[in-house]
Design an enzyme around this catalytic site. Sequence first.
Site, short mmCIF file in Angstrom:
data_model
loop_
_atom_site.label_atom_id
_atom_site.label_comp_id
_atom_site.label_asym_id
_atom_site.label_seq_id
_atom_site.Cartn_x
_atom_site.Cartn_y
_atom_site.Cartn_z
N GLY A 238 0.76 -1.24 0.00
CA GLY A 238 0.00 0.00 0.00
C GLY A 238 0.79 1.29 0.00
N CYS A 345 -10.94 2.26 -29.53
CA CYS A 345 -12.23 2.88 -29.84
C CYS A 345 -13.06 3.19 -28.60
CB CYS A 345 -13.00 1.96 -30.76
SG CYS A 345 -12.01 1.50 -32.17
#
Length: 416
Positions: A238, A345
């Site tokens: 973390g 796309c």
Amino acid sequence: MDYFKYKNSSLYCEGVSVKKIAKKYDTPLFIYSQKTILEHFSKLKEAFSQIKPLICYSVKANSNLSILKLLVKAGAGLDIVSGGELYRAKKIKCHSEKIVYASVGKTEEEIKEAIAEDIFMFNVESTNELKRIDKIAKKSGKKVRVSLRLNPDVESKTHKYITTGKKETKFGIDKKSAREIFLGADKYKNVIIAGIHLHIGSQITESFPFISALKKTKEFLAAIPASKNLEFLNIGGGLGIVYKDEQPQTAKEFAKNTLPLLKTIGLKVILEPGRFIIGNAGILVTKVLYNKESYNKGFIVVDAAMNDFLRPSLYNAYHKIITVDENKNKLFQKNKLVDIVGPVCESGDFLGKKRKISADEGDYLAVFGAGAYGTSMSSNYNSRRRAPEVLINNKRCYRIKKRESYQDLIKQEIII
Ligand code: LLP
């Protein structure tokens, strides 16, 4: 990122010209600095040297076999989350007693495989998972070591998608259930409940979420005499890094702030860093395909896309982008902010938005902070071949992954 610097106006990784490598292997391409990887690992190791923790590199951050091998050779263990990651760990001959296994959804097959490999421990995420491990362990005739992943319900001040220690997330075991497990531990004859595991989120830049999770853990353990036999405290990963202008805690500060509490808890500590080690050790190099203006808005269309590097699209994450040729940076015209976009796309396919960049067709751009959760989150979307990876060690360049071929794209498919 000290080892990605301009030399004579051209970007270098350690002693190698980025442009040269890009020409040789073509783009998009991931480039990693071995020195950075090893230095980050050492920084953490030194910061915690008083308690000599087991540092298990989190494979999901970047699972390239050469990178795993490098870290394992440097003394790291591995934090895995799937049968696939176990396979990788064994492929590079990581010692089983240095493999820890988290995941909220371990399948029966995965549990069996991990038990067969005698991994060091499972980080268990639910009572039902514990029951299943106990059952499978019985069948295998083995006693299996586990840690209970506690959900301490703490805020970690990071992106919602990568917060994992709050009560509404799917991760870990709530305190009540964890307490019940301890009180009824006799029921699980084939497991040894040996530790507590925490992982409260990723890209956490301050110490206080860790401290508050540790305090809660300490209180929790104090209230349960049955927890006395525990040996390990795994505090997960973390640790945040610099992407833009963050000022994350250094390894030293992190250690200084957590060590007093860790010492009072008194268990053997395990760490699971991923991003801290590999995040800023890698760049993604991409080539400019087109400059485009549409309705007065500027775009630089490049050959890397969200399938290669998902973080900007998925988390709206900021990654510094610069031209490989330093002089191009100076050509930027004021008020001409551009979006750097890929060929996929989707309007969400971008690497950077509103950037001060000027580049010509054929120029190379470097996307920083691409070492962690870059290639490991890449896909074949739009039937794009996944990018190659190279590892630089001083003046040497090693190809550690080839670009996929079109054949690779279809090799598992069956035409009926
Ligand atoms: N341990 C466990 C149980 C984890 O789930 C993770 C990451 C780590 C360790 C390593 O965390 P790190 O030190 O890298 O923060 N794809 C996201 C990050 C997801 C992190 C998932 N778990 C991103 O690109 O920001």
